[in-house]
Design a protein around this motif. Structure first.
Motif, PDB file in Angstrom:
ATOM      1  N   ARG A 227     -66.853 -15.485  14.097  1.00 63.65           N
ATOM      2  CA  ARG A 227     -66.360 -13.622  14.575  1.00 63.65           C
ATOM      3  C   ARG A 227     -64.925 -14.130  15.132  1.00 63.65           C
ATOM      4  O   ARG A 227     -63.965 -14.097  14.297  1.00 63.65           O
ATOM      5  N   TYR A 228     -65.429 -15.177  16.109  1.00 66.13           N
ATOM      6  CA  TYR A 228     -63.915 -16.105  16.731  1.00 66.13           C
ATOM      7  C   TYR A 228     -63.255 -16.894  16.057  1.00 66.13           C
ATOM      8  O   TYR A 228     -60.929 -16.797  15.924  1.00 66.13           O
TER       9      TYR A 228
ATOM     10  N   TRP D  70     -68.430 -16.990  24.508  1.00 65.65           N
ATOM     11  CA  TRP D  70     -69.716 -16.263  23.669  1.00 65.65           C
ATOM     12  C   TRP D  70     -69.673 -17.315  23.182  1.00 65.65           C
ATOM     13  O   TRP D  70     -71.525 -17.682  22.607  1.00 65.65           O
ATOM     14  N   GLU D  71     -69.411 -17.147  22.056  1.00 61.17           N
ATOM     15  CA  GLU D  71     -69.276 -18.367  20.627  1.00 61.17           C
ATOM     16  C   GLU D  71     -69.502 -19.513  20.933  1.00 61.17           C
ATOM     17  O   GLU D  71     -70.678 -20.055  20.895  1.00 61.17           O
ATOM     18  N   ALA D  72     -68.936 -20.051  22.249  1.00 63.22           N
ATOM     19  CA  ALA D  72     -69.418 -21.485  22.513  1.00 63.22           C
ATOM     20  C   ALA D  72     -70.542 -21.656  22.733  1.00 63.22           C
ATOM     21  O   ALA D  72     -71.201 -23.032  22.438  1.00 63.22           O
ATOM     22  N   THR D  77     -75.842 -24.495  21.254  1.00 60.99           N
ATOM     23  CA  THR D  77     -78.054 -23.571  21.074  1.00 60.99           C
ATOM     24  C   THR D  77     -78.052 -23.842  20.273  1.00 60.99           C
ATOM     25  O   THR D  77     -79.559 -23.408  20.289  1.00 60.99           O
ATOM     26  N   VAL D  78     -77.327 -22.398  19.285  1.00 62.54           N
ATOM     27  CA  VAL D  78     -78.895 -21.825  18.449  1.00 62.54           C
ATOM     28  C   VAL D  78     -77.735 -22.050  17.017  1.00 62.54           C
ATOM     29  O   VAL D  78     -76.517 -21.644  16.894  1.00 62.54           O
ATOM     30  N   ARG D 227     -66.496 -29.175  15.944  1.00 65.27           N
ATOM     31  CA  ARG D 227     -65.848 -29.923  17.010  1.00 65.27           C
ATOM     32  C   ARG D 227     -64.616 -29.054  18.095  1.00 65.27           C
ATOM     33  O   ARG D 227     -65.232 -29.655  19.669  1.00 65.27           O
ATOM     34  N   TYR D 228     -64.337 -27.782  18.091  1.00 63.10           N
ATOM     35  CA  TYR D 228     -63.682 -27.087  19.075  1.00 63.10           C
ATOM     36  C   TYR D 228     -64.991 -26.646  19.681  1.00 63.10           C
ATOM     37  O   TYR D 228     -64.280 -26.306  21.098  1.00 63.10           O
TER      38      TYR D 228
END
Lengths: 399, 399, 399, 399
Positions: A227-228, D70-72, D77-78, D227-228
């Motif tokens: 999404r990002y 949120w995305e990071a 982790t998932v 990477r980001y």
């Protein structure tokens, strides 16, 4: 004693010198993010960004740095397990390839070293050899910030076409947008990656992915895009909040508005011409210095030199010594050499770079050159005489 | 085309380049003027101002420009009908005399022209001739901003003493304070006049009158001093509000605090040395240019040149043409010639000045010189070759 | 604990809250003072200032505070030994008289105390009694910042006319310009004195003297006016530099430009109406609080209350205690009582003032009132209930 | 007429009011990004961020907004195909779940509606039912910005432990960090997501992921992380440039430094207490208004209300009308209702929110409440009387 007290001058290749107008525009109270000034203003950013990149197509603005835009470009177009072809001409081609690997993308790297532009013929060969159609995109660094090599992006388009290969042409313009001539549509570029903090003269924190209708088609066929990074809502936004996928970078957008006004006030072609003239003045001085002694332009061929950054070789420890002298004595911060040697290798101290991108004029550049001249003298580094006259002659002829 | 887009550089002899630190300190909400931060901060200004002028004595801060401080100095010490002796070495001696006349003071002017420093012997003669004791003060312009002549103030003290005359020694340091060496107490100066916008690096709007105990005695004997100019409440303030005789210049005081921190952080002697070295670099370039062609330093004798402003003669219309070229093409604003000819006289276009006061370093000055060099070339004004090398050699030797 | 962390709110009667637009306009590099943006911009200031004061006549801008403008007004019109008539309604009438005395002017003061507006009949009487024609001007304080009394300036004009006396009518509008209705020409006022830091919303450092053709005639007949205060060159300026009699207050002028744009963007009559409505809201709250307990408006008659500042009596030590509570707990700085008692008199702690001038809206004023209400409760100071509802009712009805 | 001219007040739930200190720190020239001030300063950010979140563990700073964080958090982790459990109490739980879906993660959502906090018992049930171990993490919204519900994060920890499930506990503290009490380590939270623009008082553009050693272990076992988003180099940085994976957000970091100084200057516990007291004042007013008429707090149970944002129901079209009135008449911008109805549904106009996060004090909050009171009156919306007294009573008692 020191002659550095005064306005310090930052001549690194990014972040560039921020214009007062941009900083002033960002020095404001938080705006409402649902209606009002911010929303009204933001609508004009997209068309004005397009004019900078010379495209009629899309642009997604991200809250990210250039590395984020690298990732975004790939995340929208290349799935894990697919491949990209990377003709590398310095550190940043490898950097983009590394971001690709982080996404599970295979990377075919053609390394052209640190002082040679890419050879489009070898790109064509590699594409012709890709009979299985593994390669989804060719990642070209328009200007490599470490080596100051400028590659011929249009030639890569021709190579792709000659090979009859469907790969997208993606260009890293982080160090070149609004500095060197770039014609996204005319050159047939599918995706451009850029950042705010160099030619666009806005503090780091925004980056940009421009993309063509063909790139949008490729995106549409992707199995999944996070999404990002998904550029789709940013190409056809339903609204301001939806565009940003959350809170917008309010203050940066006001800064960007100002910088776009400055660029289009001067005219994008005038911006290019200014950068070209200032670069020629720098090269003229460097060539004179290099007539006697160790200083040399990293990129021998002027036709492939960046107009925004100049990489120099001067031999250790002269590079670090000169940077130190200019910092301590003259109020000028030069860029370190990047990617030429490892920091713990003594050779690392033999390089430096001059940034000359964005908000930069004759006074600023000539002041840097004259400060270097003083530094060479103070440090007894051998050098040719007459460098400053050579530079002022270029300026006199161009302005 | 133009190479001026970038940070514009102002090289006029005041207002000088304002440091970001100073501007940032002034960019703040209004403070309480009865207690709190402002009051606490203001207390330290007086001792730190004293250290700039090298005096143990008093200083009154006025909301006014330098012309206001001229008037204040006189209003406290010379009554209508009394006289002052004014050795003039350019426009500003006459200007101060004019302010005196506005107060009903008689002015005995000795005009030394525009390229000669004052001759203390003639001051002594004039004082010896004043057997009636008409002369209340000698008004010396330490540095004349129009001609860039720097006068020997200590020599005037010696002349007054030699003549055994009770006149106060008053010095206009508007263009020299925190630029050129000045020792108020050691040189026996009774009154100094200064402004905020030159060596002190604060926007115009504040000015300063430093005064000795002898000057305070003279004030005490005055029949009347207007409330606005009366320095008495500012020498022995009962409180912050009383000091100001009304509302204080709140934002300027925060700016002044920052500039004093900068000056004393560098060290006032280092500030002087820096100005001296930068001035020598400018002179070195000018002397080379002048070897062939019309450019000449207005003040032939280097020992009497200001370290903060340099006045040049180049012949009409070259002066205006060069200023125009630097403005339009290089992003540099030079100062107009002042007081050398009337604006409607064609000769007016034959002069210009370079300001190099306050927040100025090697990069800034060298950039100005190289821009002038480019301008001379672009305009085909004959000039000697090698000026920039001469300047960078001075910088290399000094830094 | 404290609830003061947040944006501190300054509710003193000047300096007022500076708009971000004004501060941003002042946060800029020094401009050229001979040509360019500053010069172009400055030309429009005079007509826009005139529209604020409702006059077709002259205005001189001074680098000074309000006390300087008091002195300037007198210096141009009243010679030493001549007299002025001063109907005083608080501290500032006496203050202006004191400035007059500093210029050697005789002052006939009619003191109306601290809670009564001037009586124009007594002014008329005094003028009729001046058969010798000693009185050169009547100095009226339009709004006294200490008592918050607003005087009827037009009535004084009528009194002067009724007495057939040639005295100039001079009004101190420092605390009222761009707050309370003022019609310089329609009311027949000869001279207005004002400052930048109240209704004009610019940091302290500029002041203004508006003057009529009759005042200009009086000036023309003066034996001598000091150069710094002489308004003549500022009424018919030959040029920008000449206007200022030296260096202009560059940064303040950019701030003033912005504030005038704000005032005329809203409309001067709308500005007056806004101040009136906000004042009524404050009074409504104060009247309710005063129904039980010690808080009382200093000026009983609403028709003579300032719309820009409200002076209150609450009895010692409640005044200082309340100010301290609001500062420490709520983030609000109230004004001290001024001129009601000496600072070393315990009674001094029984007063406070609310400033509500310039850049002030419903949110700001209501927040101050609610903070006072909380303070009265926290300190157990008896007060009537329902004050905030009374204030919000006024706002609801006016907005 | 309007009473809005003055400093506009933004009472939306983010971006919050930016302190002048923060804006001033960001209004600066670009720094060198390789050495010097920026590098020296940045080292202290990590420990000071940890103290805000009450953790001894890691924090990664991202150039991104909250959606990016949120995305990071998920990207580290998932893995695609794994699942998360999302107890949703308003819009933002669904929003985070949506980001998870974008990464190919399965989302088990338990929807608790818009006025009820999560029930930890149901979380425990769901985890017990997950015998296959699909669920990798539980995503809890500490404070939902749309509904203003505050959930009991520690109770979720207890539920996870009671279920003996290995899922990570991840909390969205975007709207609560530095506002509501939060104890990362004491409550056993594995991952926190936060943004710069609310309690941290820095313009949008930075976000934060705090993570525990257990979360780091989970990361280490991930097949691939882009990477980001990879937090590993930010937990054990090799250097400043490496930390950022490219250009650092230079200006934001200077702003963050200032805000952390402000927070720790006040004390994080004092910050929490201040937010709690101001929230109680708001609730007290709302409860009185709600005694007669349509206004009601969205969250009936005070124990589960946010201290940073308050969501209100008032019925259409009152919500939009009231927001409009405050904007146009009082200078206050309230937040729109979010997630309560679709924008094209007439019911959409029946909600609004008050933001009270970060740089907010008694004056600011009381001004908002009194402005709302005036608006209710002006628009004839029925409401209980005495709301402002109720609020000032809370303030008086707390401060």
């Amino acid at each position: 004693m020191t002659l550095s007290y005064g306005r310090e001058y930052l001549a690194i290749p990014g972040p560039s010198v921020m214009p007062d107008r941009v900083l002033r525009a960002m020095n404001r109270a938080s705006p409402n993010i649902y209606e009002g000034d911010l929303i009204d203003m933001a609508a004009g950013l997209i068309p004005d960004l397009r004019r900078v990149a010379r495209t009629e197509h899309h642009v997604a603005i991200y809250i990210a740095n250039g590395h984020g835009a690298w990732e975004a470009a790939l995340a929208n177009t290349v799935a894990p397990g697919e491949a990209v072809l990377v003709p590398a001409t310095g550190r940043f081609g490898h950097g983009w390839a590394d971001m690709a690997q982080g996404l599970g993308i295979e990377t075919d790297i053609i390394d052209f070293g640190k002082s040679t532009p890419l050879d489009a013929g070898r790109v064509e060969e590699a594409l012709r050899a890709d009979t299985a159609g593994r390669i989804k995109a060719v990642l070209v660094t328009h200007v490599d910030t470490s080596t100051s090599i400028r590659n011929d992006v249009a030639a890569v388009r021709a190579a792709i076409d000659a090979a009859g290969h469907p790969a997208l042409l993606m260009a890293d313009c982080i160090a070149s947008l609004a500095c060197d001539v770039f014609e996204m549509d005319a050159w047939g570029v599918d995706v451009i990656v850029a950042g705010s903090q160099k030619g666009l003269m806005v503090p780091p924190g925004l980056s940009f992915v421009f993309f063509s209708p063909r790139a949008a088609e490729v995106r549409a066929a992707m199995p999944r895009v996070s999404r990002y990074w998904d550029w789709t809502p940013r190409a056809n936004p339903q609204g301001f909040y939806q565009y940003w996928g959350g809170t917008a970078p309010t203050h940066h957008l006001f800064g960007l508005r100002e910088s776009l006004d400055m660029i289009h006030g001067e005219g994008i072609e005038a911006v290019w011409t200014r950068h070209a003239a200032l670069a020629r003045a720098i090269w003229a001085a460097c060539e004179v210095w290099g007539q006697h002694g160790p200083l040399a332009l990293n990129m021998p061929d002027a036709a492939h030199r960046s107009h925004a950054v100049t990489s120099l070789r001067i031999g250790a420890p002269h590079g670090s010594a000169l940077r130190g002298w200019l910092q301590d004595k003259a109020g000028v911060t030069l860029g370190i050499g990047l990617g030429m040697a490892e920091p713990n290798d003594p050779a690392w101290h033999g390089f430096f770079r001059i940034g000359h991108m964005g908000h930069v004029n004759a006074h600023m550049v000539l002041g840097v050159l004259a400060s270097i001249d003083a530094g060479l003298k103070a440090l007894d580094i051998p050098h040719g005489q007459g460098a400053l006259e050579a530079a002022s002659t270029v300026i006199a002829g161009a302005a």
